[in-house]
Design a protein around this motif. Structure first.
Motif, PDB file in Angstrom:
ATOM      1  N   LEU A 127      19.359 -57.200-108.590  1.00 57.37           N
ATOM      2  CA  LEU A 127      17.967 -57.464-108.948  1.00 57.37           C
ATOM      3  C   LEU A 127      17.257 -56.178-109.342  1.00 57.37           C
ATOM      4  O   LEU A 127      17.347 -55.165-108.636  1.00 57.37           O
ATOM      5  CB  LEU A 127      17.223 -58.096-107.761  1.00 57.37           C
ATOM      6  CG  LEU A 127      17.500 -59.564-107.466  1.00 57.37           C
ATOM      7  CD1 LEU A 127      16.857 -59.959-106.147  1.00 57.37           C
ATOM      8  CD2 LEU A 127      17.000 -60.459-108.586  1.00 57.37           C
ATOM      9  N   ASP A 128      16.546 -56.229-110.453  1.00 51.98           N
ATOM     10  CA  ASP A 128      15.673 -55.129-110.828  1.00 51.98           C
ATOM     11  C   ASP A 128      14.231 -55.606-110.674  1.00 51.98           C
ATOM     12  O   ASP A 128      13.963 -56.707-110.175  1.00 51.98           O
ATOM     13  CB  ASP A 128      15.976 -54.635-112.243  1.00 51.98           C
ATOM     14  CG  ASP A 128      15.935 -55.747-113.293  1.00 51.98           C
ATOM     15  OD1 ASP A 128      15.407 -56.840-112.978  1.00 51.98           O
ATOM     16  OD2 ASP A 128      16.428 -55.526-114.403  1.00 51.98           O
ATOM     17  N   ASP A 129      13.271 -54.791-111.111  1.00 46.83           N
ATOM     18  CA  ASP A 129      11.867 -55.144-110.927  1.00 46.83           C
ATOM     19  C   ASP A 129      11.527 -56.473-111.609  1.00 46.83           C
ATOM     20  O   ASP A 129      10.783 -57.297-111.070  1.00 46.83           O
ATOM     21  CB  ASP A 129      10.967 -54.038-111.473  1.00 46.83           C
ATOM     22  CG  ASP A 129      11.014 -52.771-110.637  1.00 46.83           C
ATOM     23  OD1 ASP A 129      11.657 -52.781-109.563  1.00 46.83           O
ATOM     24  OD2 ASP A 129      10.412 -51.764-111.053  1.00 46.83           O
ATOM     25  N   ALA A 130      12.070 -56.669-112.818  1.00 47.42           N
ATOM     26  CA  ALA A 130      11.782 -57.900-113.547  1.00 47.42           C
ATOM     27  C   ALA A 130      12.352 -59.117-112.818  1.00 47.42           C
ATOM     28  O   ALA A 130      11.698 -60.166-112.727  1.00 47.42           O
ATOM     29  CB  ALA A 130      12.352 -57.812-114.959  1.00 47.42           C
ATOM     30  N   GLY A 131      13.559 -58.981-112.295  1.00 45.85           N
ATOM     31  CA  GLY A 131      14.159 -60.084-111.559  1.00 45.85           C
ATOM     32  C   GLY A 131      13.380 -60.418-110.300  1.00 45.85           C
ATOM     33  O   GLY A 131      13.208 -61.598-109.953  1.00 45.85           O
ATOM     34  N   GLN A 138       5.884 -58.910-106.217  1.00 44.28           N
ATOM     35  CA  GLN A 138       5.217 -57.942-107.074  1.00 44.28           C
ATOM     36  C   GLN A 138       5.352 -56.538-106.485  1.00 44.28           C
ATOM     37  O   GLN A 138       5.551 -56.370-105.294  1.00 44.28           O
ATOM     38  CB  GLN A 138       3.733 -58.310-107.227  1.00 44.28           C
ATOM     39  CG  GLN A 138       3.498 -59.710-107.789  1.00 44.28           C
ATOM     40  CD  GLN A 138       4.143 -59.935-109.147  1.00 44.28           C
ATOM     41  OE1 GLN A 138       4.090 -59.058-110.013  1.00 44.28           O
ATOM     42  NE2 GLN A 138       4.742 -61.107-109.343  1.00 44.28           N
ATOM     43  N   GLY A 139       5.218 -55.536-107.350  1.00 45.14           N
ATOM     44  CA  GLY A 139       5.246 -54.156-106.875  1.00 45.14           C
ATOM     45  C   GLY A 139       6.564 -53.460-107.086  1.00 45.14           C
ATOM     46  O   GLY A 139       6.660 -52.251-106.895  1.00 45.14           O
ATOM     47  N   GLY A 140       7.602 -54.204-107.448  1.00 48.32           N
ATOM     48  CA  GLY A 140       8.881 -53.586-107.751  1.00 48.32           C
ATOM     49  C   GLY A 140       9.828 -53.488-106.572  1.00 48.32           C
ATOM     50  O   GLY A 140       9.458 -53.700-105.410  1.00 48.32           O
ATOM     51  N   ALA A 141      11.087 -53.135-106.894  1.00 46.57           N
ATOM     52  CA  ALA A 141      12.154 -53.108-105.887  1.00 46.57           C
ATOM     53  C   ALA A 141      11.889 -52.060-104.807  1.00 46.57           C
ATOM     54  O   ALA A 141      12.108 -52.316-103.619  1.00 46.57           O
ATOM     55  CB  ALA A 141      13.495 -52.843-106.568  1.00 46.57           C
ATOM     56  N   ASP A 194      27.936 -56.314-112.964  1.00 46.99           N
ATOM     57  CA  ASP A 194      26.682 -57.050-112.808  1.00 46.99           C
ATOM     58  C   ASP A 194      25.662 -56.307-111.963  1.00 46.99           C
ATOM     59  O   ASP A 194      24.657 -56.872-111.546  1.00 46.99           O
ATOM     60  CB  ASP A 194      26.946 -58.440-112.203  1.00 46.99           C
ATOM     61  CG  ASP A 194      27.664 -58.374-110.856  1.00 46.99           C
ATOM     62  OD1 ASP A 194      27.953 -57.261-110.380  1.00 46.99           O
ATOM     63  OD2 ASP A 194      27.933 -59.446-110.293  1.00 46.99           O
ATOM     64  N   GLN A 195      25.923 -55.038-111.688  1.00 47.30           N
ATOM     65  CA  GLN A 195      24.986 -54.246-110.901  1.00 47.30           C
ATOM     66  C   GLN A 195      23.919 -53.644-111.811  1.00 47.30           C
ATOM     67  O   GLN A 195      24.200 -53.216-112.927  1.00 47.30           O
ATOM     68  CB  GLN A 195      25.727 -53.126-110.162  1.00 47.30           C
ATOM     69  CG  GLN A 195      26.863 -53.604-109.280  1.00 47.30           C
ATOM     70  CD  GLN A 195      26.397 -54.316-108.029  1.00 47.30           C
ATOM     71  OE1 GLN A 195      25.211 -54.413-107.768  1.00 47.30           O
ATOM     72  NE2 GLN A 195      27.338 -54.812-107.250  1.00 47.30           N
ATOM     73  N   LYS A 196      22.684 -53.569-111.300  1.00 43.49           N
ATOM     74  CA  LYS A 196      21.575 -53.035-112.095  1.00 43.49           C
ATOM     75  C   LYS A 196      21.162 -51.638-111.627  1.00 43.49           C
ATOM     76  O   LYS A 196      20.764 -50.810-112.428  1.00 43.49           O
ATOM     77  CB  LYS A 196      20.371 -53.981-111.992  1.00 43.49           C
ATOM     78  CG  LYS A 196      20.599 -55.374-112.556  1.00 43.49           C
ATOM     79  CD  LYS A 196      20.498 -55.408-114.061  1.00 43.49           C
ATOM     80  CE  LYS A 196      20.705 -56.811-114.598  1.00 43.49           C
ATOM     81  NZ  LYS A 196      19.638 -57.736-114.239  1.00 43.49           N
ATOM     82  N   ARG A 197      21.203 -51.406-110.306  1.00 42.83           N
ATOM     83  CA  ARG A 197      20.668 -50.156-109.768  1.00 42.83           C
ATOM     84  C   ARG A 197      21.827 -49.403-109.114  1.00 42.83           C
ATOM     85  O   ARG A 197      22.144 -49.613-107.953  1.00 42.83           O
ATOM     86  CB  ARG A 197      19.543 -50.447-108.752  1.00 42.83           C
ATOM     87  CG  ARG A 197      18.448 -51.269-109.379  1.00 42.83           C
ATOM     88  CD  ARG A 197      17.188 -51.491-108.571  1.00 42.83           C
ATOM     89  NE  ARG A 197      17.283 -51.523-107.134  1.00 42.83           N
ATOM     90  CZ  ARG A 197      17.618 -52.589-106.430  1.00 42.83           C
ATOM     91  NH1 ARG A 197      17.973 -53.716-107.038  1.00 42.83           N
ATOM     92  NH2 ARG A 197      17.631 -52.558-105.123  1.00 42.83           N
TER      93      ARG A 197
END
Length: 237
Positions: A127-131, A138-141, A194-197
């Protein structure tokens, strides 16, 4: 607790539904990794007797990400006591009562010298901020990880599962007390999947990880033992 950083150790994720394949990996990587991880894919496909069989005498990270009402999670923790995992995961988003129930069940069901460290999953590395925003967070990861991390430690957890990108902020906010376990680790040049971060092993070590989790870059390598040894050498460098 001492402020001296703990050495960063290597967990290999054995992501497969095949018991024979998992056993082959576990046997071939013995002595090259510090712990093996078996999770939902393997447990659902092969069952918990196979989990015990594959783990054998090797330290086991049982990554089930428990998340339900407090009584159900507590009962699940008690049911897992026969497997003697070293690390066991649950979702911090299950809330204080759920985590406290898991803590009480763990202390009750496991012998004092064989209790697993309970790790609260903060935000999945896929999951990233958009996900997160799509789920209403809200506020991000980073902000969500810090909120859930503080709640988890206040609820009796031993540590957290987090992205490498949240390691430094968590250390700044919570100090050395939490055991921080970091998936989404990719050696330089490997496929992100499939990793984002993500981060490299050395970057995660320097950011404060106690354990890094590496799966496909080891298990899908032409020589898994050599791939694991190279990562271990990077961590020790």
């Amino acid at each position: 607790m001492s402020d001296t950083p703990r050495p960063t150790k290597l967990i290999v994720a054995l992501d497969t539904q095949d018991t024979a394949q998992a056993r082959q990996w576990a046997t071939g990587l013995a002595g090259h990794v510090d712990m093996i991880k078996l999770g939902l894919e393997f447990a659902y496909a092969a069952g918990f007797d196979a989990v015990s069989d594959v783990a054998g005498t090797q330290p086991l990270f049982l990554d089930l990400k428990l998340h339900d009402i407090p009584n159900t999670v507590a009962s699940a923790v008690r049911s897992l006591s026969r497997l003697r995992p070293r690390l066991l995961t649950l979702h911090a988003s299950g809330g204080r009562a759920m985590m406290q129930a898991a803590r009480a069940a763990c202390d009750e069901a496991f012998p004092a010298d064989a209790r697993p460290q309970l790790l609260a999953v903060t935000v999945l590395t896929s999951l990233d901020d958009a996900g997160l925003a799509e789920t209403g967070v809200q506020g991000g990861a980073r902000d969500q990880v810090l909120r859930l991390g503080a709640l988890a430690m206040d609820s009796g957890m031993d540590g957290l599962v987090c992205s490498a990108h949240e390691l430094a902020p968590l250390r700044q906010e919570l100090g050395r007390a939490p055991v921080l376990v970091t998936p989404g680790i990719r050696p330089a040049g490997s496929d992100q999947g499939d990793q984002k971060r993500i981060m490299t092993p050395a970057q995660a070590r320097d950011a404060g990880a106690d354990w890094i989790v590496v799966g496909r870059p080891i298990t899908r390598a032409a020589d898994p033992a050599a791939a694991a040894a190279a990562i271990a050498a990077e961590l020790a460098g």
